[in-house]
Design a protein around this motif. Structure first.
Motif, short mmCIF file in Angstrom:
data_model
loop_
_atom_site.label_atom_id
_atom_site.label_comp_id
_atom_site.label_asym_id
_atom_site.label_seq_id
_atom_site.Cartn_x
_atom_site.Cartn_y
_atom_site.Cartn_z
N ASP A 1 -49.67 -49.92 12.47
CA ASP A 1 -50.42 -50.49 11.35
C ASP A 1 -49.57 -51.47 10.54
OD1 ASP A 1 -52.96 -49.64 11.41
OD2 ASP A 1 -52.77 -48.07 9.88
N LYS B 1 -46.64 -51.28 9.83
CA LYS B 1 -45.58 -50.63 9.04
C LYS B 1 -44.48 -50.21 10.00
CE LYS B 1 -45.02 -46.13 7.15
NZ LYS B 1 -45.71 -44.86 6.93
N ASN C 1 -40.92 -33.73 8.33
CA ASN C 1 -42.24 -34.32 8.53
C ASN C 1 -42.22 -35.81 8.23
OD1 ASN C 1 -44.20 -32.61 9.51
ND2 ASN C 1 -44.25 -31.46 7.58
N ALA C 2 -42.93 -36.56 9.02
CA ALA C 2 -43.11 -38.00 8.81
C ALA C 2 -41.83 -38.80 9.01
CB ALA C 2 -43.70 -38.29 7.43
N GLY D 1 -40.78 -39.73 11.92
CA GLY D 1 -41.00 -40.66 13.04
C GLY D 1 -40.83 -40.04 14.41
N1 LIG Z 1 -51.53 -43.77 13.89
C1 LIG Z 1 -50.88 -43.96 12.73
N2 LIG Z 1 -51.43 -44.73 11.78
C2 LIG Z 1 -50.80 -44.92 10.62
N3 LIG Z 1 -49.61 -44.37 10.31
C3 LIG Z 1 -49.01 -43.61 11.21
C4 LIG Z 1 -49.62 -43.35 12.47
N4 LIG Z 1 -48.80 -42.54 13.18
C5 LIG Z 1 -47.73 -42.31 12.39
N5 LIG Z 1 -47.86 -42.93 11.22
C6 LIG Z 1 -46.89 -42.92 10.11
O1 LIG Z 1 -45.60 -43.00 10.63
C7 LIG Z 1 -44.72 -42.10 9.95
C8 LIG Z 1 -44.09 -41.17 10.95
O2 LIG Z 1 -45.09 -40.29 11.47
P1 LIG Z 1 -44.82 -39.34 12.69
O3 LIG Z 1 -44.17 -40.10 13.77
O4 LIG Z 1 -46.10 -38.66 13.02
O5 LIG Z 1 -43.79 -38.30 12.06
P2 LIG Z 1 -43.34 -36.86 12.53
O6 LIG Z 1 -43.85 -36.63 13.91
O7 LIG Z 1 -41.86 -36.91 12.45
O8 LIG Z 1 -43.90 -35.89 11.55
C9 LIG Z 1 -45.55 -41.42 8.90
O9 LIG Z 1 -45.38 -42.07 7.68
C10 LIG Z 1 -46.95 -41.58 9.40
O10 LIG Z 1 -47.86 -41.61 8.33
#
Ligand SMILES: Nc1ncnc2c1ncn2[C@@H]1O[C@H](COP(=O)(O)OP(=O)(O)O)[C@@H](O)[C@H]1O
Ligand SMILES: [Mg+2]
Lengths: 244, 303
Positions: free
Chosen positions: A22, A24, A46-47, A49
């Motif tokens: 997205d 980001k 959490n979050a 990556g």
């Molecule tokens: N499909 C997505 N759309 C928007 N943001 C995402 C998406 N997947 C992950 N994120 C963002 O990327 C960051 C890392 O997420 P993620 O990889 O799921 O972390 P983890 O698995 O370590 O908990 C977070 O801020 C999450 O909100």
């Protein structure tokens, strides 16, 4: 800190990986090497990556590689679609697998399997069920394991295999996975934010990810996990065991 | 060699290739039956061009089959079929309509009248497989007498350019009708209209639609149950929309004229989510393979 003396062939090699979702930037320069037959653990809050790294290795289109390279056995996968990566030998056990109505697990396995169903895991009762529909947490993980092992991959990523399961289930699934990995001499990246699984896993290496970067890599999972448990992830940044 | 059919009707273009029937079943060209029987003239009214007359008078041991094929370019078939199942008999009818090649521009019109007499049971399985430029228009009427039972299963495996299909059922007291209409529209326009009239008390009518629209297809399905007696009616319409240039319209209609009737309907149109798609691609399937896997599961591979 002793390093592995034996020289291992690298199965997975990731160089300076940047990934955006997205628009980001979530991963901000990840380097990771996993040798043949090795099990690595990836920890992080959490979050941080972790799942993003898993999806990026699998080639899920939303997770865009903006910089860096991913290699499996020296083959550059960075531009391959997910099905191409699966065929090359990467498999991902999803953290939250989706419900797919009208497709039975058994039919999918027949379609994708490079092997017969291994009887070391008691998943027969799931074959007639629609994919992930109405499955308990443990059954979903079991279904994921049946799928990824049926592909006979060279590298398996387990994204939170342990989340939401009681310790006995974690033990069963982990020991089954280890046994299968050994049999195939396959490598694994095991993602978790709860270190309990490490006791059964005994990974060769442990990595800690914070804020889209791997900030610590070590051969000594016990010390790393003890530090995190005692002081939290923030302490990792200043940690003394860092040995990469 | 033992025959696996109790009666067989085989038409290619306008030529009758095969017509045989065991004792107890009368199989005639519809034109002949029209000349021979006054009651047939009453049932059909307009002088027919081609088609079958099948009169099942004794319990058959095997299924009855009809096979109608379009084989030459621009052929236009105008079928009129009449099937009568006598009281208490159990009959399985296997009907296949197909085009021999994908590019024939064939036209196939079929009107059928099917009479299932008191207490009889008819299993009617119809498989259609057409070419991409064909035009197909079946119009079938089923008359279910007291306590008669119909299980109707229509499956279009390879759709024509245009399918206009009408199915009408008249159910007397205690009769039951189960209609299953299953089609995978690929680059085609598909319009189905089915109506079940529950004329007597305790008559049951259930319609189950499973329709897929893919590759610039338009699907319009009008399903209707009318309860005149104290019957039970249910419409179950499910669609799956695959690509962005297709559309599905469901028009379920329940008409209740009897305060003791029980009527209901459900309709839903699903799709394959991005997440499902990526999940299955990560198992090594291409997008096309994922669509096939899910669509085949949705349509069911029974029969
Ligand atoms: N499909 C997505 N759309 C928007 N943001 C995402 C998406 N997947 C992950 N994120 C963002 O990327 C960051 C890392 O997420 P993620 O990889 O799921 O972390 P983890 O698995 O370590 O908990 C977070 O801020 C999450 O909100
Ligand atoms: Mg995660």
């Amino acid at each position: 800190m002793q390093n592995h003396a034996k020289k291992v062939n690298t199965t997975l090699s990731i160089k300076d990986l940047h990934v955006s979702v997205d628009d980001k930037e979530v991963l901000r320069g990840v380097d990771l090497d996993i040798g043949k037959g090795e099990v690595h653990a990836l920890l992080g809050p959490n979050a941080s990556g972790k799942s993003t790294l898993a999806y990026a290795i699998m080639g899920i289109p939303e997770y865009k590689v903006t910089k860096g390279r991913i290699y499996l056995n020296k083959k550059d996968l960075t531009k391959l679609p997910p099905e191409g990566r699966a065929k090359t030998g990467i498999a991902l056990a999803f953290q939250n697998p989706p419900v797919v109505k009208n497709v039975k697990l058994g039919d999918l396995l027949n379609r994708i399997s490079n092997t017969g169903l291994d009887d070391g895991i008691s998943g027969e009762h799931l074959l007639k069920r629609e994919l992930n529909k109405g499955l308990s947490g443990g059954e979903k993980k079991l279904s994921e394991l049946m799928q990824v092992f049926s592909l006979k991959p060279k590298l398996i990523i387990f994204d939170e295999l342990d989340s939401g399961l009681d310790i006995e289930k974690v033990k069963t699934l982990t020991s089954y996975s280890k046994q299968m990995l050994n049999k195939e001499n396959a490598s694994a990246l095991v993602i978790t934010h709860n270190g309990e699984i490490l006791r059964f896993l005994k990974p060769e290496k442990i990595h800690v990810m914070i804020n889209g970067k791997i900030i610590c890599t070590s051969d000594d999972w016990k010390t790393v996990w003890r530090t995190i448990k005692r002081y939290g992830y923030e302490k990792c940044k200043k940690c003394r065991v860092r040995s990469s | 060699m033992k025959n696996a059919k109790s009666a067989e009707y085989d038409l290619v273009d306008h030529e009758l290739k095969k017509a045989f029937a065991d004792v107890g079943i009368e199989l005639l060209k519809i034109e002949e039956a029209f000349g021979r029987y006054a009651w047939v003239r009453k049932e059909i009214k307009k002088r027919p061009k081609e088609g079958y007359f099948l009169w099942v008078k004794k319990q058959p041991k095997m299924p009855i089959s009809s096979c109608v094929t379009a084989a030459t370019k621009k052929v236009s078939q105008q079928m009129t079929n009449l099937l009568v199942v006598e009281e208490g008999l159990k009959v399985t009818m296997l009907s296949a309509c197909s085009a021999l090649a994908k590019n024939l521009c064939a036209r196939h019109y079929a009107t059928g009248k099917i009479i299932v007499k008191r207490g009889a049971k008819l299993d009617y399985k119809s498989i259609h497989s057409w070419g991409r430029d064909d035009f197909v228009e079946p119009d079938y009427e089923f008359y279910l007498k007291k306590d008669a039972k119909l299980d109707y299963y229509y499956k279009s495996t390879s759709p024509p350019k245009r399918l206009n299909m009408k199915t009408t059922v008249y159910g007397d007291k205690g009769s039951s009708a189960n209609l299953n209409i299953i089609a995978n529209a690929i680059n085609s326009k598909l319009e189905t209209s089915d109506v079940i009239h529950l004329k007597g008390d305790d008559a049951t009518g259930i319609v189950r639609l499973r329709l897929v629209a893919n590759k610039s297809s338009n699907v319009i399905a009008h399903s209707k149950v009318v309860a005149e007696g104290a019957g039970k009616g249910h419409l179950d319409c499910q669609g799956m929309l695959i690509d962005k240039d297709s559309s599905i319209t469901f028009i379920p209609e329940i008409v209740d004229k009897n305060k003791d009737a029980v009527m209901s309907h459900e309709a839903s149109i699903g799709r394959i989510s991005e997440y499902e798609m990526n999940y299955l691609r990560s198992r090594g399937l291409t997008e096309k393979e994922v669509i096939n896997l899910i669509v085949n599961g949705f349509l069911g591979d029974s029969l």
